[in-house]
Design an enzyme around this catalytic site. Structure first.
Site: not given
Ligand code: GLN
Length: 505
Positions: A82, A157, A181
């Protein structure tokens, strides 16, 4: 062995075929690069494919093997990264225009550990900008499509990492999980994703989003590969004072031992209102599998989990607003071309460099931390965080594992939630609580919808009980074959193109 056969192997199989001299590292890496070349223009999983670097690493491994040198546990295994993890000499953007040209001068600890394990770093994957989002549509550069249905989002994400594994572009990948995420995109892409306990894996070199919630974790097709990658990255790091000095067990050694007298707590409220019917059905069937294995199933309640999303959307943006203050156009990254004075330079740089969601979070977080609102929002959210942790403490007095769906829905359509932040935020309604509580969680494939979309089962374990989590997940996996299914990319692409040309004509 053909290239197509190679890319359908697990990391363990690749490692042993390499060890036995039946596949060279170069053959392995070439097979994956060929697959990426053929299909990533449709999927969009990668922001950067390091063809030359990966082939170079492979050739070096082949030479070292020929000399009879000892090789690491991930020798010749490609791993996709990532783009939130710093890779020395390799561009690291967090999918943000503000870091479009940032080349880190150092490796994140997890990257150093991958290199020491002789993994091949194949490329950097797409993500929501600074890991803020649940669909990967917030990337400043491109969208990523779900390999099971190219009209749909891969989740986020870490959508690029999940899609890369699902599309067989790489047998393994790293992601980060601040509120879901890793687990949510794993569920939507039909792969395994594990969020370690806060403090299990070093965050050194992980670009910070919300420092008290962020953890790095593995993606793979099955639980043993997930355990293998966790083994490599886990452990205390003097460079990260929040990483915990506690022994890392040998996850693979115990993986196939079922947890004796396993007690599972089913979060009833997560299977009631708001969950897609087919998701609920697949999870209920998974519960039946555990019951048949002799697990003791009981309903539990996490009464404060309904406050998880509101608390998370105070704590995470508050921390983000502080962490993102460093992108000022001075130290690194993008700087606006025209400005009048220093303040104007800051303002224009940030206005041009950040996307809409990142700006929304910075505003939310700054507001929640400002004098007069700090007690009402930030401190209140911290108190909610505490009672959510206490819900889990109480649950784990009665059960070994907490079980529920990973995501309320299967993969949703691209564009469907992007203009409605609340509906996007609700994608993580079952995952944020584990981050707020700091516990360990995993998502494993547990079925498909009628439309052929994967469904994820979430298991949660107390802090530092990843061994129990993996063993419990493996018990289920051994009884089922969901994790062996791969999307037929050739067919998926052909269908997508046919649909597109039909709507164009
Ligand atoms: N979807 C959540 C956010 O937008 C979690 C994102 C994540 O775990 N990085 O913050």
């Amino acid at each position: 062995m053909t290239a197509s056969e190679i890319v359908h192997l697990t990391a363990r199989q690749l490692r042993s075929l390499f060890e036995e001299g039946r596949l060279s590292a170069e053959e392995i890496v070439s097979a994956y690069l060929e697959r990426i070349r053929a299909y990533d223009r449709h999927v969009g999983a990668f922001l950067l494919v390091d063809e030359e670097g990966a082939l170079q690493q492979a050739r070096t491994l082949d030479e070292r093997k020929a000399r009879g040198e000892p090789l690491g546990p991930l020798a010749a295994v490609p791993v996709a990264i990532k783009d939130v993890l710093c890779t020395q000499g390799m561009r690291t953007t967090c999918a943000s225009r503000i870091l479009h040209n940032f080349v880190p001068p150092y490796d994140a600890t997890v990257i150093r550990k991958l290199r020491e394990a002789d993994a091949v770093l194949i490329g950097k994957t797409n993500m929501d900008e600074f890991a803020m989002g649940s669909s990967t549509e917030n990337s400043g550069f491109q969208i990523t499509r779900n390999p099971w249905d190219l009209d749909r989002a891969p989740g986020g994400s870490s959508g690029g990492s999940a899609a890369a594994v699902a599309a067989c572009f790489s047998p393994m990948a790293l992601g980060s999980d601040t509120g879901g995420s890793i687990r949510q995109p794993a569920a939507l892409c039909g792969v395994v994703g594990l969020k370690p306990t806060y403090g299990r894996v070093s965050r050194y070199g992980l670009v910070a989003f919300a420092s008290s919630l962020d953890q790095v974790g593995p993606f793979a097709w099955d639980v043993p590969d997930t355990a293998l990658l966790l083994q490599v990255i886990a452990g205390h790091d003097p460079m990260d004072s929040t990483s915990v000095e506690i022994e890392v067990p040998d996850y693979l050694a115990t993986l196939d031992q079922p947890v004796g007298g396993l007690r599972i707590g089913v979060v009833r409220e997560w299977l009631a209102d708001g969950v897609d019917e087919q998701v609920a059905k697949a999870v209920e069937q998974a519960i039946d599998v555990y019951r048949a294995l002799g697990a003791k199933i009981q309903d539990i309640t996490l009464p404060h989990s309904k406050y998880g999303i509101p608390a998370y959307y105070i704590v995470a943006p508050a921390e983000a607003s502080s962490n993102l203050a460093r992108y000022d156009g001075v130290h690194y990254g993008y700087r606006a071309a025209d400005y009048d004075d220093m303040v104007d330079m800051y303002c224009r740089t940030r206005a041009e460099g950040f996307g809409a969601e990142v700006k929304r979070r910075v505003m939310l977080g700054t507001y929640a931390l400002s004098a007069g609102y700090y007690e009402a929002y930030y401190l209140k959210a911290l108190k909610v965080r505490r009672v959510i942790r206490e819900d889990f403490d109480r649950a784990f007095e009665q059960v070994d594992i907490v079980l529920g769906p990973t995501s309320p829905t299967p993969a949703f359509r691209l564009g469907e939630r992007i203009d409605d932040p609340i509906s996007m935020y609700l994608s993580d309604v079952y995952t944020v609580t584990a981050n707020l509580a700091g516990i360990a969680g995993i998502s494993i494939p547990c079925g498909f919808t009628a439309d052929g979309l994967p469904v994820g089962l979430q298991l949660l374990a107390p802090p530092f009980e990843e061994e129990r989590l993996l063993r419990a997940a493996r018990m289920y996996e051994r009884e089922t074959n969901w994790h062996t299914r791969r999307p037929d990319l050739e067919r998926v692409v052909a269908q997508f193109e046919a649909k597109q040309s039909a709507s164009a004509g």
